[in-house]
Design a protein around this motif. Structure first.
Motif, PDB file in Angstrom:
ATOM      1  N   GLU A  91      27.830  39.367  40.122  1.00 13.62           N
ATOM      2  CA  GLU A  91      28.143  40.452  40.685  1.00 13.62           C
ATOM      3  C   GLU A  91      29.548  40.534  41.240  1.00 13.62           C
ATOM      4  OE1 GLU A  91      26.350  43.480  40.658  1.00 13.62           O
ATOM      5  OE2 GLU A  91      24.969  42.041  39.175  1.00 13.62           O
ATOM      6  N   LYS A  92      29.981  39.267  41.484  1.00 16.31           N
ATOM      7  CA  LYS A  92      31.449  39.328  41.959  1.00 16.31           C
ATOM      8  C   LYS A  92      32.349  39.273  40.949  1.00 16.31           C
ATOM      9  CE  LYS A  92      33.941  36.606  45.546  1.00 16.31           C
ATOM     10  NZ  LYS A  92      33.816  35.586  46.540  1.00 16.31           N
ATOM     11  N   PRO A  93      33.275  40.158  41.080  1.00 18.56           N
ATOM     12  CA  PRO A  93      34.232  40.241  39.787  1.00 18.56           C
ATOM     13  C   PRO A  93      35.449  39.316  39.944  1.00 18.56           C
ATOM     14  CG  PRO A  93      34.532  42.029  41.181  1.00 18.56           C
ATOM     15  CD  PRO A  93      33.382  41.296  41.851  1.00 18.56           C
ATOM     16  N   MET A  94      35.067  38.207  40.097  1.00 17.62           N
ATOM     17  CA  MET A  94      36.293  36.999  40.101  1.00 17.62           C
ATOM     18  C   MET A  94      36.158  35.817  39.580  1.00 17.62           C
ATOM     19  SD  MET A  94      37.606  35.303  43.585  1.00 17.62           S
ATOM     20  CE  MET A  94      38.816  36.278  44.197  1.00 17.62           C
ATOM     21  N   VAL A  95      36.974  35.312  39.070  1.00 17.63           N
ATOM     22  CA  VAL A  95      37.291  34.321  37.904  1.00 17.63           C
ATOM     23  C   VAL A  95      37.909  33.198  38.451  1.00 17.63           C
ATOM     24  CG1 VAL A  95      37.809  33.591  35.691  1.00 17.63           C
ATOM     25  CG2 VAL A  95      36.836  35.613  36.053  1.00 17.63           C
ATOM     26  N   SER A  96      37.729  31.898  38.109  1.00 18.34           N
ATOM     27  CA  SER A  96      38.302  30.492  38.694  1.00 18.34           C
ATOM     28  C   SER A  96      38.983  29.836  37.398  1.00 18.34           C
ATOM     29  CB  SER A  96      37.819  29.711  39.729  1.00 18.34           C
ATOM     30  OG  SER A  96      37.631  30.459  40.879  1.00 18.34           O
ATOM     31  N   PHE A  97      40.238  29.336  37.823  1.00 20.94           N
ATOM     32  CA  PHE A  97      40.781  28.349  36.584  1.00 20.94           C
ATOM     33  C   PHE A  97      40.367  27.062  37.443  1.00 20.94           C
ATOM     34  CE2 PHE A  97      44.116  31.291  34.931  1.00 20.94           C
ATOM     35  CZ  PHE A  97      43.451  31.659  34.048  1.00 20.94           C
ATOM     36  N   MET A  98      39.710  25.973  36.781  1.00 24.66           N
ATOM     37  CA  MET A  98      39.488  24.763  37.262  1.00 24.66           C
ATOM     38  C   MET A  98      40.435  23.603  36.334  1.00 24.66           C
ATOM     39  SD  MET A  98      35.423  24.477  37.154  1.00 24.66           S
ATOM     40  CE  MET A  98      35.413  22.695  37.866  1.00 24.66           C
ATOM     41  N   ILE A  99      41.347  23.259  36.841  1.00 25.87           N
ATOM     42  CA  ILE A  99      42.254  22.333  36.262  1.00 25.87           C
ATOM     43  C   ILE A  99      42.369  20.925  36.450  1.00 25.87           C
ATOM     44  CG2 ILE A  99      44.850  21.906  35.605  1.00 25.87           C
ATOM     45  CD1 ILE A  99      45.424  24.881  36.440  1.00 25.87           C
ATOM     46  N   ASN A 100      41.566  20.083  35.703  1.00 24.46           N
ATOM     47  CA  ASN A 100      41.222  18.811  35.824  1.00 24.46           C
ATOM     48  C   ASN A 100      42.578  17.976  35.593  1.00 24.46           C
ATOM     49  OD1 ASN A 100      38.607  19.486  36.760  1.00 24.46           O
ATOM     50  ND2 ASN A 100      37.748  18.762  35.002  1.00 24.46           N
ATOM     51  N   VAL A 101      43.249  17.177  36.405  1.00 25.87           N
ATOM     52  CA  VAL A 101      44.420  16.549  36.308  1.00 25.87           C
ATOM     53  C   VAL A 101      44.129  14.863  36.339  1.00 25.87           C
ATOM     54  CG1 VAL A 101      46.827  16.083  36.817  1.00 25.87           C
ATOM     55  CG2 VAL A 101      45.512  18.079  37.084  1.00 25.87           C
ATOM     56  N   ALA A 102      44.171  14.290  35.305  1.00 26.15           N
ATOM     57  CA  ALA A 102      44.329  12.858  35.086  1.00 26.15           C
ATOM     58  C   ALA A 102      45.362  12.303  34.042  1.00 26.15           C
ATOM     59  CB  ALA A 102      42.911  12.301  34.592  1.00 26.15           C
ATOM     60  N   TRP A 103      46.195  13.043  33.491  1.00 26.81           N
ATOM     61  CA  TRP A 103      47.130  12.816  32.611  1.00 26.81           C
ATOM     62  C   TRP A 103      47.656  14.244  32.150  1.00 26.81           C
ATOM     63  CZ3 TRP A 103      45.209  15.882  28.689  1.00 26.81           C
ATOM     64  CH2 TRP A 103      43.803  15.827  28.547  1.00 26.81           C
ATOM     65  N   SER A 121      32.463  31.798  47.357  1.00 25.48           N
ATOM     66  CA  SER A 121      32.057  31.997  48.602  1.00 25.48           C
ATOM     67  C   SER A 121      31.402  33.247  48.371  1.00 25.48           C
ATOM     68  CB  SER A 121      33.385  32.404  49.370  1.00 25.48           C
ATOM     69  OG  SER A 121      33.894  33.705  48.741  1.00 25.48           O
ATOM     70  N   SER A 122      30.566  33.832  49.643  1.00 27.00           N
ATOM     71  CA  SER A 122      29.996  35.061  49.484  1.00 27.00           C
ATOM     72  C   SER A 122      30.856  36.352  49.584  1.00 27.00           C
ATOM     73  CB  SER A 122      28.573  35.070  50.275  1.00 27.00           C
ATOM     74  OG  SER A 122      29.053  34.936  51.623  1.00 27.00           O
ATOM     75  N   ASN A 123      32.126  36.087  50.031  1.00 22.88           N
ATOM     76  CA  ASN A 123      32.954  37.201  50.358  1.00 22.88           C
ATOM     77  C   ASN A 123      32.939  38.077  49.323  1.00 22.88           C
ATOM     78  OD1 ASN A 123      33.091  36.016  53.016  1.00 22.88           O
ATOM     79  ND2 ASN A 123      34.965  34.987  52.260  1.00 22.88           N
ATOM     80  N   ARG A 124      33.043  39.553  49.483  1.00 27.27           N
ATOM     81  CA  ARG A 124      33.225  40.505  48.516  1.00 27.27           C
ATOM     82  C   ARG A 124      34.732  40.669  48.183  1.00 27.27           C
ATOM     83  NH1 ARG A 124      28.852  43.797  47.846  1.00 27.27           N
ATOM     84  NH2 ARG A 124      30.351  45.315  46.931  1.00 27.27           N
ATOM     85  N   VAL A 125      34.863  41.033  46.951  1.00 29.15           N
ATOM     86  CA  VAL A 125      36.045  41.388  46.147  1.00 29.15           C
ATOM     87  C   VAL A 125      36.140  42.689  45.563  1.00 29.15           C
ATOM     88  CG1 VAL A 125      35.792  39.981  44.059  1.00 29.15           C
ATOM     89  CG2 VAL A 125      37.851  40.483  44.895  1.00 29.15           C
ATOM     90  N   ALA A 126      37.168  43.400  45.621  1.00 26.95           N
ATOM     91  CA  ALA A 126      37.084  44.833  44.837  1.00 26.95           C
ATOM     92  C   ALA A 126      37.405  44.546  43.525  1.00 26.95           C
ATOM     93  CB  ALA A 126      37.981  45.628  45.682  1.00 26.95           C
ATOM     94  N   LYS A 127      36.821  45.279  42.580  1.00 28.46           N
ATOM     95  CA  LYS A 127      36.903  45.036  41.236  1.00 28.46           C
ATOM     96  C   LYS A 127      38.605  45.565  40.742  1.00 28.46           C
ATOM     97  CE  LYS A 127      35.173  46.307  36.583  1.00 28.46           C
ATOM     98  NZ  LYS A 127      34.498  46.973  35.715  1.00 28.46           N
ATOM     99  N   ALA A 128      39.126  44.770  40.243  1.00 28.02           N
ATOM    100  CA  ALA A 128      40.868  44.920  39.829  1.00 28.02           C
ATOM    101  C   ALA A 128      40.907  46.214  39.086  1.00 28.02           C
ATOM    102  CB  ALA A 128      41.423  43.686  39.405  1.00 28.02           C
ATOM    103  N   SER A 129      41.888  46.905  39.233  1.00 26.40           N
ATOM    104  CA  SER A 129      42.085  47.950  38.329  1.00 26.40           C
ATOM    105  C   SER A 129      42.588  47.660  37.143  1.00 26.40           C
ATOM    106  CB  SER A 129      43.062  48.885  39.215  1.00 26.40           C
ATOM    107  OG  SER A 129      44.514  48.175  39.293  1.00 26.40           O
TER     108      SER A 129
END
Length: 331
Positions: A136-148, A321-329
């Motif tokens: 229900e939370k309109p947020m996305v994350s990039f996970m960037i794994n760095v070893a090389w 987190s459980s914090n709310r975020v508004a849907k982006a326009s």
């Protein structure tokens, strides 16, 4: 004096009609008239005496009940394992009422909102892996794994800067020990820094002591080199077992994996990566990538396609987190 009393009575009658009819937006016009007229100090008290209740307060309470969004508890899903909760949203009745009486006057009532916490949070679920944020939370994350892949880090940082996006970088400890300055540059750009073990092992094949050492050594480097207070552990290659999750949990870390993999190590074209993400991304998605030519070339397109769906990009901590975020326009 009689004229003033009649004027006040007329205003109070108008206020009663407006509020009792449920038209809260028009209340402030009448309050304004009361304040500008004679007997300002006692006008509202007179109204309450006449009606037997504070109709403005009742109107706000009614609106609060009609618009309340309840919080969503964190839960353990059969497929997705630990899923974070999501805060509810409601009108703060008292704050709205005080603002209506003491704030600037408009023709429209200005509501004050507050978030409400779920009864069950992610921290209450115990030791479970996490693959996604709350749907229900309109947020996305990039996970960037760095070893090389050092040569692609700065171009990716430049793209993230240009797009005003913050990502979470999971650092291999042996890489961090050799590339402290580059790690500090990533951190300087405002990105989140987290734990990706020390020597990129298959965590499920390690003894409990060795697994603890792999996590602890990188955690110590994050603290000493970058001053980071970390809360996430991403197992290398996504390899782990329940013992891994429990060891990380005993060290104050939650085990996080991904929802959607760019599979950039197979060297797909940037266009292919963008197409995959645009087709499958949704609220709560954690997107895995590495500093590769494919990911670097696709980064801008991925950001555009995510935003085109009305989703906001944030760090793993922000998304989980459980914090709310508004849907982006969507433009």
């Amino acid at each position: 004096m009689k004229k003033q009393t009649k004027k006040l009575a007329a205003v109070l009658a108008g206020l009663a009609v407006v509020v009792l009819a449920g038209q809260a937006d028009g209340v402030r016009t009448y309050i304004s008239e009361i304040r500008e007229g004679p007997g300002t100090q006692n006008a509202f008290d007179m109204f309450k005496e006449a009606t037997g209740e504070d109709a403005l307060l009742e109107a706000i309470r009614k609106k609060a009940e009609e618009t309340k969004v309840p919080p969503i508890n964190a839960r353990v899903d059969r497929v997705w394992k630990a899923i974070p909760g999501y805060n509810g949203l409601e009108i703060d009745v008292e704050a709205t009422y005080r603002k209506a009486l003491g704030g600037s006057l408009n023709t429209k009532l200005s509501y004050v909102y507050r978030e409400t916490k779920p009864e069950i949070g992610l921290e209450d679920l115990g030791a479970h892996p996490i693959y996604r944020g709350n749907p229900e939370k309109p947020m996305v994350s990039f996970m960037i794994n760095v070893a090389w892949g050092n040569e692609y880090i700065k171009p990716m940082l430049d793209t993230l800067d240009a797009e005003k996006v913050k990502a979470t970088f999971f650092l291999d400890g042996s890489w961090l020990s050799k590339n402290a300055e580059l790690a500090k540059e990533i951190q300087k750009r405002g990105h989140e820094m987290s734990n990706h073990a020390y020597s990129h092992p298959d965590m499920s094949r390690l003894s409990a002591e060795r697994a603890r050492q792999e996590i602890a050594k990188t955690e110590e480097l994050l603290k000493q080199t970058l001053g980071v207070d970390n809360q996430w552990f991403a197992p290398p290659s996504g390899d782990f077992n329940q013992k891994t999750v429990e060891i990380a949990s005993s060290m104050g870390l939650k085990t996080v994996l991904w929802t959607l993999d760019t599979v950039d190590w197979r060297k797909p074209s940037p266009d292919a990566v963008v197409h995959k993400i645009s087709q499958k991304v949704e609220a709560g998605t954690l997107i895995l990538m590495h500093p590769t030519a494919s990911a670097s070339g696709a980064l801008k397109g991925m950001i555009d396609s995510i935003r085109a769906k009305g989703l906001t990009l944030g760090t793993v901590s922000e998304t989980l987190s459980s914090n709310r975020v508004a849907k982006a326009s969507v433009e």
